[in-house]
Design an enzyme around this catalytic site. Structure first.
Site, PDB file in Angstrom:
ATOM      1  N   GLY A 103       0.809  -1.221   0.000  1.00  0.00           N
ATOM      2  CA  GLY A 103       0.000   0.000   0.000  1.00  0.00           C
ATOM      3  C   GLY A 103       0.833   1.257   0.000  1.00  0.00           C
ATOM      4  N   SER A 140       0.737  -4.050   4.925  1.00  0.00           N
ATOM      5  CA  SER A 140       1.159  -4.362   6.286  1.00  0.00           C
ATOM      6  C   SER A 140       1.236  -3.086   7.120  1.00  0.00           C
ATOM      7  CB  SER A 140       2.531  -5.027   6.236  1.00  0.00           C
ATOM      8  OG  SER A 140       3.077  -5.082   7.523  1.00  0.00           O
ATOM      9  N   VAL A 199       9.441   8.440   0.626  1.00  0.00           N
ATOM     10  CA  VAL A 199      10.102   9.511  -0.121  1.00  0.00           C
ATOM     11  C   VAL A 199       9.574   9.435  -1.555  1.00  0.00           C
ATOM     12  CG1 VAL A 199      12.232   9.843   1.173  1.00  0.00           C
ATOM     13  CG2 VAL A 199      12.074   7.969  -0.461  1.00  0.00           C
ATOM     14  N   LYS A 236       5.847  22.127 -10.854  1.00  0.00           N
ATOM     15  CA  LYS A 236       7.274  21.954 -11.187  1.00  0.00           C
ATOM     16  C   LYS A 236       7.461  22.316 -12.655  1.00  0.00           C
ATOM     17  CE  LYS A 236      10.563  18.050 -11.527  1.00  0.00           C
ATOM     18  NZ  LYS A 236      10.763  16.627 -11.171  1.00  0.00           N
ATOM     19  N   PRO A 281      14.347  21.734 -19.126  1.00  0.00           N
ATOM     20  CA  PRO A 281      12.966  22.213 -19.194  1.00  0.00           C
ATOM     21  C   PRO A 281      12.009  21.099 -19.591  1.00  0.00           C
ATOM     22  CG  PRO A 281      14.118  22.753 -21.216  1.00  0.00           C
ATOM     23  CD  PRO A 281      15.100  21.995 -20.368  1.00  0.00           C
ATOM     24  N   VAL A 287       1.942 -10.384   4.947  1.00  0.00           N
ATOM     25  CA  VAL A 287       2.114 -11.669   4.254  1.00  0.00           C
ATOM     26  C   VAL A 287       3.240 -12.443   4.943  1.00  0.00           C
ATOM     27  CG1 VAL A 287       2.845 -12.757   2.088  1.00  0.00           C
ATOM     28  CG2 VAL A 287       1.336 -10.748   2.037  1.00  0.00           C
TER      29      VAL A 287
HETATM   30  C1  LIG Z   1      15.712   8.480  -2.073  1.00  0.00           C
HETATM   31  C2  LIG Z   1      14.537   8.260  -2.965  1.00  0.00           C
HETATM   32  C3  LIG Z   1      13.998   9.339  -3.647  1.00  0.00           C
HETATM   33  C4  LIG Z   1      12.929   9.137  -4.520  1.00  0.00           C
HETATM   34  N1  LIG Z   1      12.434  10.199  -5.231  1.00  0.00           N
HETATM   35  C5  LIG Z   1      11.463   9.997  -6.137  1.00  0.00           C
HETATM   36  C6  LIG Z   1      10.940  11.054  -6.905  1.00  0.00           C
HETATM   37  O1  LIG Z   1      11.351  12.203  -6.782  1.00  0.00           O
HETATM   38  N2  LIG Z   1       9.973  10.772  -7.803  1.00  0.00           N
HETATM   39  C7  LIG Z   1       9.469   9.524  -7.970  1.00  0.00           C
HETATM   40  O2  LIG Z   1       8.609   9.311  -8.828  1.00  0.00           O
HETATM   41  N3  LIG Z   1       9.904   8.508  -7.199  1.00  0.00           N
HETATM   42  C8  LIG Z   1      10.889   8.708  -6.307  1.00  0.00           C
HETATM   43  N4  LIG Z   1      11.320   7.671  -5.556  1.00  0.00           N
HETATM   44  C9  LIG Z   1      10.668   6.371  -5.689  1.00  0.00           C
HETATM   45  C10 LIG Z   1       9.352   6.392  -4.937  1.00  0.00           C
HETATM   46  O3  LIG Z   1       9.598   6.644  -3.574  1.00  0.00           O
HETATM   47  C11 LIG Z   1       8.640   5.057  -5.091  1.00  0.00           C
HETATM   48  O4  LIG Z   1       8.634   4.684  -6.432  1.00  0.00           O
HETATM   49  C12 LIG Z   1       7.204   5.167  -4.640  1.00  0.00           C
HETATM   50  O5  LIG Z   1       7.120   5.670  -3.341  1.00  0.00           O
HETATM   51  C13 LIG Z   1       6.502   3.832  -4.701  1.00  0.00           C
HETATM   52  O6  LIG Z   1       7.024   2.947  -3.743  1.00  0.00           O
HETATM   53  P1  LIG Z   1       6.335   1.522  -3.631  1.00  0.00           P
HETATM   54  O7  LIG Z   1       4.878   1.716  -3.456  1.00  0.00           O
HETATM   55  O8  LIG Z   1       6.800   0.690  -4.755  1.00  0.00           O
HETATM   56  O9  LIG Z   1       6.993   0.899  -2.322  1.00  0.00           O
HETATM   57  P2  LIG Z   1       6.786   1.250  -0.688  1.00  0.00           P
HETATM   58  O10 LIG Z   1       6.410   2.670  -0.543  1.00  0.00           O
HETATM   59  O11 LIG Z   1       8.031   0.786  -0.098  1.00  0.00           O
HETATM   60  O12 LIG Z   1       5.559   0.355  -0.316  1.00  0.00           O
HETATM   61  C14 LIG Z   1       5.699  -1.017  -0.046  1.00  0.00           C
HETATM   62  C15 LIG Z   1       4.402  -1.544   0.521  1.00  0.00           C
HETATM   63  O13 LIG Z   1       4.487  -2.964   0.604  1.00  0.00           O
HETATM   64  C16 LIG Z   1       4.013  -3.392   1.845  1.00  0.00           C
HETATM   65  N5  LIG Z   1       4.650  -4.671   2.188  1.00  0.00           N
HETATM   66  C17 LIG Z   1       5.954  -5.016   2.094  1.00  0.00           C
HETATM   67  N6  LIG Z   1       6.131  -6.278   2.527  1.00  0.00           N
HETATM   68  C18 LIG Z   1       4.902  -6.744   2.870  1.00  0.00           C
HETATM   69  C19 LIG Z   1       4.419  -7.970   3.408  1.00  0.00           C
HETATM   70  N7  LIG Z   1       5.232  -8.992   3.699  1.00  0.00           N
HETATM   71  N8  LIG Z   1       3.097  -8.077   3.672  1.00  0.00           N
HETATM   72  C20 LIG Z   1       2.240  -7.067   3.403  1.00  0.00           C
HETATM   73  N9  LIG Z   1       2.636  -5.891   2.883  1.00  0.00           N
HETATM   74  C21 LIG Z   1       3.959  -5.729   2.649  1.00  0.00           C
HETATM   75  C22 LIG Z   1       4.375  -2.266   2.811  1.00  0.00           C
HETATM   76  O14 LIG Z   1       3.534  -2.304   3.948  1.00  0.00           O
HETATM   77  C23 LIG Z   1       4.089  -1.047   1.926  1.00  0.00           C
HETATM   78  O15 LIG Z   1       2.713  -0.739   2.027  1.00  0.00           O
HETATM   79  C24 LIG Z   1      12.376   7.847  -4.668  1.00  0.00           C
HETATM   80  C25 LIG Z   1      12.906   6.779  -3.946  1.00  0.00           C
HETATM   81  C26 LIG Z   1      13.984   6.968  -3.117  1.00  0.00           C
HETATM   82  C27 LIG Z   1      14.557   5.791  -2.377  1.00  0.00           C
END
Ligand SMILES: Cc1cc2nc3c(=O)[nH]c(=O)nc-3n(C[C@H](O)[C@H](O)[C@H](O)COP(=O)(O)OP(=O)(O)OC[C@H]3O[C@@H](n4cnc5c(N)ncnc54)[C@H](O)[C@@H]3O)c2cc1C
Length: 505
Positions: A16, A43, A51, A82, A102, A189
């Site tokens: 999520g 979870s 971030v 932006k 740009p 999970v």
């Molecule tokens: C330093 C940094 C800067 C960034 N800057 C940018 C930016 O400027 N622009 C941009 O587009 N993106 C950026 N990103 C990437 C961006 O943060 C992610 O792409 C975005 O937040 C999506 O993350 P996610 O949903 O894939 O993962 P997460 O936010 O990590 O979510 C993972 C989810 O999985 C769940 N989960 C994990 N294991 C289990 C389990 N066993 N059981 C149940 N649930 C589980 C967790 O509870 C959580 O809800 C950046 C990333 C980093 C590291």
């Protein structure tokens, strides 16, 4: 594998974070006419990455498609506009110590032509002005802290993207998705179960028991619970060309009454620092290589860079898994977001790839009557998107001219250049036709020719020989272009006023 020829059947999104909730919104919107059941499991023990505060212009399409107006979501997420990204200190050459990438819009056609003409003459080593900053209205908007949305009847339209609070955008999408009928389960999970043929049958959870589905969306972040840990899909690291594998983030107060409308990405000693303006604060972070510095030194360097001596403001330290899964759609599971791969955030592309992945999946899965018919085509396309963005990001490092640390020298001297990048550099350095080369590479490139010209010219990749005197042929006068661009900015409102008005509504 799902046998529901009429629709996608039961879909379970695991995770999520932003990727999970974006998946829920786009899949439910695409298949609302079909019989489906979408549930999202997250979870409460494992947090989101929290971030990711910058976007590309593609995010406009995401909210437009869902019918969510800017005034609604931007106000809820402390979002700002932006206009583009400024890159200070990546190059050292006089006149090229900073450049602005740009967002190009169709209204820029005339100045882009002038820019391309001057660049061609400058590449021939004549002494003409060819820095991209002079030629793009969006740079002048950003400099003046204006919003990129012109008064209603202005002819000039500026392309733009957003900045937003990473936590709030997840919360906003969650509320929207639940209101649109997505089932929400909070649990962890513990095990992923597979059918005899290897397809995923369901997930065991701590409290809810076994949850089965026909198709799974893996949004579990860097943990990649389904894709890496269960299906054992190889992870292809980009470490050989993108050295950065860690980040440290710190918020600071906004300074003064004005509100910038650009991201600033400044090169530091062992990486680069972002400065992102939100409506209520700046987000700052330092993306660096752990082979070249350590977390404490990186935090000290970031604090010095942003002038934050107050130790009470705690820093967040993050590890980054940079690279991509060998394939995103495997068996009856699609990886979306960090579980699928991540290119460091220099051009804020991660959520754009989330959108690309979902849009392509929706098209291909529907076209194949909800069977894996087009899975290979899909994976080839997504891999290409990842690799071509990686190439463009790598170019920032390859073109740097800093000598202050081994980090920058190693980046510049890195010979592990892809064929695509090698060819672009060869054509540019030898005065050949770059536009023709970019067109030839066409579908293999994620970025437009304008972006490639901007980075090469903006970082001062021009002949080092003494310049020839001004050519006799007509060159575009940068002063005239500047006056034109400045006159266009009169039609754009102050960024702070625009954002404040959104909150008042
Ligand atoms: C330093 C940094 C800067 C960034 N800057 C940018 C930016 O400027 N622009 C941009 O587009 N993106 C950026 N990103 C990437 C961006 O943060 C992610 O792409 C975005 O937040 C999506 O993350 P996610 O949903 O894939 O993962 P997460 O936010 O990590 O979510 C993972 C989810 O999985 C769940 N989960 C994990 N294991 C289990 C389990 N066993 N059981 C149940 N649930 C589980 C967790 O509870 C959580 O809800 C950046 C990333 C980093 C590291």
């Amino acid at each position: 594998m799902n046998t529901h020829a009429q629709g996608p059947g039961k879909i379970l999104i695991v995770g999520g974070g932003t990727a999970g909730w974006m998946s829920a919104m786009l899949l439910s919107d695409a298949w609302k006419e079909h019989g489906y059941e979408i549930a999202l499991l997250e979870s409460s023990d494992i947090g989101i990455i929290g971030v990711g505060e910058g976007s590309t212009p593609k995010m406009r399409r995401f909210f437009d498609q869902l019918g969510i107006p800017e005034a609604q979501w931007m106000a809820a997420c402390n979002a700002t506009y932006k206009c583009g990204i400024r890159f200070p200190d990546w190059a050292t050459r006089k006149g090229y110590k900073s450049y602005y990438h740009p967002f190009f819009s169709i209204s820029d056609n005339s100045t882009v032509r002038a820019f391309a003409e001057n660049v061609a003459i400058r590449r021939d080593n004549f002494d003409v002005h060819a820095h991209p900053d002079a030629f793009f209205v969006s740079n002048y908007l950003a400099k003046r802290k204006l919003a990129p949305i012109a008064e209603s009847n202005a002819e000039y339209q500026s392309e733009y993207a957003y900045h937003f609070d990473a936590g709030l955008i997840g919360q906003f999408l969650k509320e929207q998705a639940i209101a649109r009928g997505i089932k929400h389960i909070v649990d962890t999970v513990t095990q992923v179960k597979q059918h005899e043929n290897g397809d995923i049958s369901g997930v065991e959870t701590e409290h809810t028991g076994f949850i089965e589905a026909d198709f799974f969306i893996d949004c579990t972040g860097f943990a990649s619970v389904l894709t890496s840990k269960t299906l054992d899909i190889p992870f292809l690291s980009y470490k050989d060309v993108l050295f950065n594998d860690r980040a440290v983030a710190l918020p600071t107060h906004l300074d003064g009454d004005t509100l910038p409308s650009q991201t600033i990405s400044s090169a530091l000693k062992h990486g680069w620092a972002w400065k992102i303006p939100l409506n209520n604060r700046f987000g700052n972070g330092y993306v660096y290589s752990s082979d070249h510095t350590d977390p404490d030194a990186a935090e000290r360097e970031l604090r010095k860079h942003i002038g934050l001596e107050d130790e009470a403001v705690e820093a967040r330290h993050l590890k980054m898994r940079v690279g991509r899964a060998a394939s995103s759609w495997n068996r009856n599971s699609l990886a979306v977001g960090l579980s699928q791969g991540f290119i460091e955030p220099l051009e804020a592309t991660a959520l754009m790839i989330v959108q690309d992945t979902l849009e392509n999946f929706i098209t291909q899965y529907s076209a194949g009557d909800f069977t894996p018919k087009y899975r290979d085509e899909f994976n080839t396309k997504i891999n290409l998107i990842f690799d071509s963005i990686k190439d463009y990001i790598f170019m920032h490092y390859k073109l740097n001219t800093r000598n202050d640390t081994p980090y920058w020298v190693e980046n510049r001297e890195n010979s592990k250049v892809s064929d695509s990048v090698a060819q672009i550099l060869h054509v540019w350095d030898n005065g050949e036709d770059l536009l023709a080369e970019l067109k030839r590479q066409g579908p293999r490139l994620a970025y437009s020719p304008t972006s490639w010209f901007c980075i090469l010219a903006g970082m001062g990749r021009f002949p080092r020989k003494p310049k020839k005197a001004k050519p006799r042929i007509q060159v575009n006068d940068p002063e005239e272009i500047r006056r034109y661009c400045e006159s266009i900015t009169q039609e754009f409102p102050d960024h702070r006023d625009t954002i404040t008005a959104m909150h008042v509504k």
